[in-house]
Scaffold this motif. Structure first.
Motif, PDB file in Angstrom:
ATOM      1  N   VAL A  53      81.907 109.075  44.770  1.00  0.00           N
ATOM      2  CA  VAL A  53      82.815 109.759  43.856  1.00  0.00           C
ATOM      3  C   VAL A  53      82.127 111.034  43.383  1.00  0.00           C
ATOM      4  CG1 VAL A  53      84.273 109.523  41.824  1.00  0.00           C
ATOM      5  CG2 VAL A  53      83.568 107.469  43.076  1.00  0.00           C
ATOM      6  N   ASP A  54      82.631 112.194  43.838  1.00  0.00           N
ATOM      7  CA  ASP A  54      82.037 113.484  43.475  1.00  0.00           C
ATOM      8  C   ASP A  54      83.069 114.572  43.687  1.00  0.00           C
ATOM      9  OD1 ASP A  54      80.322 115.919  43.431  1.00  0.00           O
ATOM     10  OD2 ASP A  54      78.679 114.455  43.515  1.00  0.00           O
ATOM     11  N   ASP A  55      83.112 115.536  42.784  1.00  0.00           N
ATOM     12  CA  ASP A  55      84.099 116.613  42.897  1.00  0.00           C
ATOM     13  C   ASP A  55      83.605 117.803  43.718  1.00  0.00           C
ATOM     14  OD1 ASP A  55      82.289 117.179  40.748  1.00  0.00           O
ATOM     15  OD2 ASP A  55      83.656 118.719  40.026  1.00  0.00           O
ATOM     16  N   ASP A  56      82.352 117.787  44.152  1.00  0.00           N
ATOM     17  CA  ASP A  56      81.809 118.859  44.989  1.00  0.00           C
ATOM     18  C   ASP A  56      82.096 118.511  46.449  1.00  0.00           C
ATOM     19  OD1 ASP A  56      80.149 120.364  46.717  1.00  0.00           O
ATOM     20  OD2 ASP A  56      78.624 120.604  45.163  1.00  0.00           O
ATOM     21  N   PRO A  57      83.029 119.216  47.100  1.00  0.00           N
ATOM     22  CA  PRO A  57      83.427 118.835  48.453  1.00  0.00           C
ATOM     23  C   PRO A  57      82.293 118.914  49.472  1.00  0.00           C
ATOM     24  CG  PRO A  57      84.433 120.933  47.842  1.00  0.00           C
ATOM     25  CD  PRO A  57      83.759 120.392  46.616  1.00  0.00           C
ATOM     26  N   ASP A  58      81.394 119.884  49.312  1.00  0.00           N
ATOM     27  CA  ASP A  58      80.284 120.010  50.256  1.00  0.00           C
ATOM     28  C   ASP A  58      79.304 118.844  50.121  1.00  0.00           C
ATOM     29  OD1 ASP A  58      81.314 122.396  51.267  1.00  0.00           O
ATOM     30  OD2 ASP A  58      80.204 123.615  49.807  1.00  0.00           O
ATOM     31  N   LEU A  59      78.962 118.506  48.887  1.00  0.00           N
ATOM     32  CA  LEU A  59      78.045 117.401  48.658  1.00  0.00           C
ATOM     33  C   LEU A  59      78.687 116.071  49.058  1.00  0.00           C
ATOM     34  CD1 LEU A  59      75.299 116.504  47.685  1.00  0.00           C
ATOM     35  CD2 LEU A  59      76.228 116.373  45.364  1.00  0.00           C
ATOM     36  N   LEU A  60      79.952 115.910  48.738  1.00  0.00           N
ATOM     37  CA  LEU A  60      80.684 114.703  49.115  1.00  0.00           C
ATOM     38  C   LEU A  60      80.669 114.512  50.625  1.00  0.00           C
ATOM     39  CD1 LEU A  60      82.457 112.450  47.780  1.00  0.00           C
ATOM     40  CD2 LEU A  60      84.415 113.898  48.290  1.00  0.00           C
ATOM     41  N   SER A  61      80.930 115.589  51.346  1.00  0.00           N
ATOM     42  CA  SER A  61      80.940 115.542  52.804  1.00  0.00           C
ATOM     43  C   SER A  61      79.549 115.238  53.358  1.00  0.00           C
ATOM     44  CB  SER A  61      81.456 116.876  53.354  1.00  0.00           C
ATOM     45  OG  SER A  61      81.418 116.886  54.752  1.00  0.00           O
ATOM     46  N   LEU A  62      78.528 115.891  52.835  1.00  0.00           N
ATOM     47  CA  LEU A  62      77.159 115.669  53.292  1.00  0.00           C
ATOM     48  C   LEU A  62      76.740 114.216  53.080  1.00  0.00           C
ATOM     49  CD1 LEU A  62      74.405 116.716  54.327  1.00  0.00           C
ATOM     50  CD2 LEU A  62      73.847 117.214  51.929  1.00  0.00           C
ATOM     51  N   MET A  63      76.999 113.687  51.903  1.00  0.00           N
ATOM     52  CA  MET A  63      76.624 112.304  51.605  1.00  0.00           C
ATOM     53  C   MET A  63      77.392 111.338  52.514  1.00  0.00           C
ATOM     54  SD  MET A  63      76.355 112.620  47.434  1.00  0.00           S
ATOM     55  CE  MET A  63      76.457 110.880  47.141  1.00  0.00           C
ATOM     56  N   ALA A  64      78.695 111.551  52.641  1.00  0.00           N
ATOM     57  CA  ALA A  64      79.522 110.660  53.458  1.00  0.00           C
ATOM     58  C   ALA A  64      79.090 110.682  54.919  1.00  0.00           C
ATOM     59  CB  ALA A  64      80.993 111.039  53.320  1.00  0.00           C
ATOM     60  N   GLU A  65      78.869 111.871  55.460  1.00  0.00           N
ATOM     61  CA  GLU A  65      78.463 111.980  56.866  1.00  0.00           C
ATOM     62  C   GLU A  65      77.100 111.348  57.103  1.00  0.00           C
ATOM     63  OE1 GLU A  65      78.810 116.013  58.291  1.00  0.00           O
ATOM     64  OE2 GLU A  65      80.855 116.177  57.527  1.00  0.00           O
ATOM     65  N   THR A  66      76.163 111.584  56.198  1.00  0.00           N
ATOM     66  CA  THR A  66      74.820 111.019  56.328  1.00  0.00           C
ATOM     67  C   THR A  66      74.871 109.504  56.328  1.00  0.00           C
ATOM     68  OG1 THR A  66      73.822 112.951  55.264  1.00  0.00           O
ATOM     69  CG2 THR A  66      72.530 110.909  55.262  1.00  0.00           C
ATOM     70  N   LEU A  67      75.595 108.939  55.380  1.00  0.00           N
ATOM     71  CA  LEU A  67      75.665 107.481  55.276  1.00  0.00           C
ATOM     72  C   LEU A  67      76.465 106.875  56.419  1.00  0.00           C
ATOM     73  CD1 LEU A  67      76.001 107.343  51.420  1.00  0.00           C
ATOM     74  CD2 LEU A  67      74.042 106.564  52.778  1.00  0.00           C
ATOM     75  N   ASP A  68      77.491 107.582  56.863  1.00  0.00           N
ATOM     76  CA  ASP A  68      78.264 107.116  58.010  1.00  0.00           C
ATOM     77  C   ASP A  68      77.382 107.042  59.258  1.00  0.00           C
ATOM     78  OD1 ASP A  68      80.911 106.459  59.269  1.00  0.00           O
ATOM     79  OD2 ASP A  68      80.462 108.294  60.391  1.00  0.00           O
ATOM     80  N   LEU A  69      76.561 108.060  59.471  1.00  0.00           N
ATOM     81  CA  LEU A  69      75.652 108.066  60.619  1.00  0.00           C
ATOM     82  C   LEU A  69      74.630 106.930  60.560  1.00  0.00           C
ATOM     83  CD1 LEU A  69      74.994 111.895  61.048  1.00  0.00           C
ATOM     84  CD2 LEU A  69      76.246 110.389  62.615  1.00  0.00           C
ATOM     85  N   GLU A  70      74.343 106.457  59.353  1.00  0.00           N
ATOM     86  CA  GLU A  70      73.405 105.346  59.188  1.00  0.00           C
ATOM     87  C   GLU A  70      74.091 103.986  59.330  1.00  0.00           C
ATOM     88  OE1 GLU A  70      69.986 105.329  58.708  1.00  0.00           O
ATOM     89  OE2 GLU A  70      70.169 107.438  59.257  1.00  0.00           O
ATOM     90  N   GLY A  71      75.392 104.008  59.571  1.00  0.00           N
ATOM     91  CA  GLY A  71      76.104 102.759  59.805  1.00  0.00           C
ATOM     92  C   GLY A  71      76.863 102.197  58.623  1.00  0.00           C
ATOM     93  N   TYR A  72      76.881 102.921  57.520  1.00  0.00           N
ATOM     94  CA  TYR A  72      77.624 102.452  56.353  1.00  0.00           C
ATOM     95  C   TYR A  72      79.104 102.829  56.486  1.00  0.00           C
ATOM     96  CZ  TYR A  72      73.079 101.858  54.097  1.00  0.00           C
ATOM     97  OH  TYR A  72      71.804 101.474  53.785  1.00  0.00           O
ATOM     98  N   ARG A  73      79.976 101.971  55.993  1.00  0.00           N
ATOM     99  CA  ARG A  73      81.393 102.312  55.903  1.00  0.00           C
ATOM    100  C   ARG A  73      81.576 103.018  54.564  1.00  0.00           C
ATOM    101  NH1 ARG A  73      83.783  97.467  55.769  1.00  0.00           N
ATOM    102  NH2 ARG A  73      84.212  97.592  53.556  1.00  0.00           N
ATOM    103  N   VAL A  74      82.101 104.244  54.617  1.00  0.00           N
ATOM    104  CA  VAL A  74      82.145 105.100  53.444  1.00  0.00           C
ATOM    105  C   VAL A  74      83.578 105.539  53.135  1.00  0.00           C
ATOM    106  CG1 VAL A  74      81.320 107.274  52.444  1.00  0.00           C
ATOM    107  CG2 VAL A  74      79.833 105.967  53.975  1.00  0.00           C
ATOM    108  N   ASP A  75      83.956 105.395  51.877  1.00  0.00           N
ATOM    109  CA  ASP A  75      85.183 105.987  51.356  1.00  0.00           C
ATOM    110  C   ASP A  75      84.771 107.001  50.310  1.00  0.00           C
ATOM    111  OD1 ASP A  75      87.049 104.394  52.825  1.00  0.00           O
ATOM    112  OD2 ASP A  75      86.638 102.731  51.461  1.00  0.00           O
ATOM    113  N   THR A  76      85.648 107.986  50.052  1.00  0.00           N
ATOM    114  CA  THR A  76      85.326 109.014  49.074  1.00  0.00           C
ATOM    115  C   THR A  76      86.477 109.222  48.105  1.00  0.00           C
ATOM    116  OG1 THR A  76      86.150 110.803  50.491  1.00  0.00           O
ATOM    117  CG2 THR A  76      83.804 110.241  50.690  1.00  0.00           C
ATOM    118  N   SER A  77      86.124 109.692  46.914  1.00  0.00           N
ATOM    119  CA  SER A  77      87.095 110.090  45.898  1.00  0.00           C
ATOM    120  C   SER A  77      86.542 111.311  45.186  1.00  0.00           C
ATOM    121  CB  SER A  77      87.325 108.976  44.873  1.00  0.00           C
ATOM    122  OG  SER A  77      87.973 107.884  45.457  1.00  0.00           O
TER     123      SER A  77
END
Length: 119
Positions: A4-28
């Motif tokens: 949960v973060d309102d910064d779209p760049d940081l949200l995307s970076l965190m989501a992509e990083t964790l997704d690549l590590e095998g985590y299932r990620v949702d964002t808000s």
């Protein structure tokens, strides 16, 4: 996992990083949307920005805990100097200071979630 973060760049970076590590990620992008998201699927971890429009992290945490107690750990992600105090005030399980390196992100997530194939 829910980020949960309102910064779209940081949200995307965190989501992509964790997704690549095998985590299932949702964002808000704010607390209201995050509350809606947890009603659909309870995450195994919530990474929560504290300063957001519509509903900030503290209000989200309060409402989440009222409705769901401690069903999912919360780690705050904040640039505030008093991140540790903010984490304690909302009953968070941990905190990550901004800016952070990706290794620190992965370490805090692993410490809260465990296996990388979890949701």
């Amino acid at each position: 996992m829910l980020i949960v973060d309102d910064d779209p760049d940081l949200l995307s970076l965190m989501a992509e990083t964790l997704d690549l590590e095998g985590y299932r990620v949702d964002t808000s992008t704010n607390g209201v949307r995050a509350l809606d998201a947890v009603e659909k699927v309870m995450p195994d971890l919530i990474l929560l920005d504290m300063k957001m429009p519509v509903m900030d992290g503290a209000e989200f945490a309060k409402r989440f805990r009222e409705a769901h107690d401690h069903e999912a750990p919360i780690v705050i992600v904040t640039a505030a100097d008093n991140a540790h105090r903010s984490a304690n005030e909302i009953g968070a399980n941990g905190w990550l200071g901004k800016p952070f390196d990706l290794d620190s992100l992965l370490e805090i997530v692993a410490s809260q979630v465990g296996a990388a194939d979890s949701g």
